[in-house]
Design a protein around this motif. Structure first.
Motif, PDB file in Angstrom:
ATOM      1  N   SER A   1      -5.177  -2.669  -0.922  1.00 16.79           N
ATOM      2  CA  SER A   1      -4.281  -3.839  -0.889  1.00 16.79           C
ATOM      3  C   SER A   1      -4.817  -4.907   0.054  1.00 16.79           C
ATOM      4  O   SER A   1      -4.488  -6.088  -0.097  1.00 16.79           O
ATOM      5  CB  SER A   1      -2.875  -3.424  -0.459  1.00 16.79           C
TER       6      SER A   1
ATOM      7  N   LYS B   1      -3.045   3.417  -3.500  1.00 19.29           N
ATOM      8  CA  LYS B   1      -3.448   2.133  -2.923  1.00 19.29           C
ATOM      9  C   LYS B   1      -3.393   2.177  -1.394  1.00 19.29           C
ATOM     10  O   LYS B   1      -2.402   2.666  -0.826  1.00 19.29           O
ATOM     11  CB  LYS B   1      -2.505   1.058  -3.441  1.00 19.29           C
TER      12      LYS B   1
ATOM     13  N   LYS C   1      -7.313   2.127  -5.003  1.00 17.09           N
ATOM     14  CA  LYS C   1      -7.267   0.665  -4.860  1.00 17.09           C
ATOM     15  C   LYS C   1      -6.997   0.285  -3.400  1.00 17.09           C
ATOM     16  O   LYS C   1      -6.553   1.116  -2.612  1.00 17.09           O
ATOM     17  CB  LYS C   1      -6.164   0.093  -5.754  1.00 17.09           C
TER      18      LYS C   1
ATOM     19  N   CYS D   1       0.833  -1.208   0.000  1.00 18.56           N
ATOM     20  CA  CYS D   1       0.000   0.000   0.000  1.00 18.56           C
ATOM     21  C   CYS D   1       0.867   1.257   0.000  1.00 18.56           C
ATOM     22  O   CYS D   1       2.041   1.218   0.360  1.00 18.56           O
ATOM     23  CB  CYS D   1      -0.929   0.003   1.220  1.00 18.56           C
TER      24      CYS D   1
END
Ligand code: AMP
Length: 172
Positions: free
Chosen positions: A145, A116, A143, A52
């Protein structure tokens, strides 16, 4: 084993905060610095934190875990907070809880530098809280992780709703 030691500290309060809920109180873990430290060590070593750009910790017990993991994993920390706590432009989303409903907000510009995120909370029950945060992230093109929690209430099988890895130190 760490999970057995953690389990010993967790106290169940039936019918709190409302009838039919078995509240899992993990606060005694934080009163044992060596155990707390081993828990953080174990959580922070998970690859979801390498993968991340930043960590999002969920109000309020998630802060106790997320902030310690962020230091250990050397990752930026962002807070998802309940209403009325954060100043500035916010992205907010309401959600249903195992015992009620609520709303979480993240400061809009805190997401700017990152793509992320790893999410941290104390306990996964129905998954409503984590879905709320994942909705905020995904609708803003970010996104995830993975999710890291101490306790997963595995009977509720909330992780089936997520397309990212879910790590729990204990299943109850
Ligand atoms: P949920 O959205 O249903 O996954 O609920 C997760 C959030 O609510 C976490 O932030 C927990 O702190 C809290 N929570 C839900 N159910 C319980 C429970 N049985 N014991 C302790 N905390 C709970």
């Amino acid at each position: 084993m760490l999970s057995d030691e953690l389990k010993k500290e967790i106290k169940t309060y039936p019918n709190f905060p409302k009838e039919g809920i078995f509240f899992k109180d993990m606060l005694p873990i934080f009163a044992k610095p060596k155990l707390y430290s081993r828990l953080i060590e174990q959580m922070a070593s998970d690859p979801i934190f390498n993968q991340c750009d930043a960590i999002i910790a969920i109000d309020a017990r998630g802060f106790l875990l997320g902030s310690s993991i962020a230091i250990k994993a050397v990752k930026p920390l962002i807070l998802a907070r309940k209403p009325g706590k954060l100043p500035g432009d916010l992205i907010s989303q309401s959600y249903n809880l195992e015992y009620g409903s609520n709303c979480l907000s993240i400061q809009k510009d805190s997401l700017d530098a990152f793509k992320k995120f790893a999410i941290v909370d104390d306990l996964l029950a129905t998954g409503g809280t984590v879905s709320c945060v994942s909705k905020i992230l995904e609708t803003n093109g970010r996104k995830i992780s993975g999710l890291s929690v101490v306790i997963e209430l595995s009977e509720l099988n909330a992780k089936a709703n997520f397309d990212f890895p879910v790590r729990a130190q204990i299943q109850l």
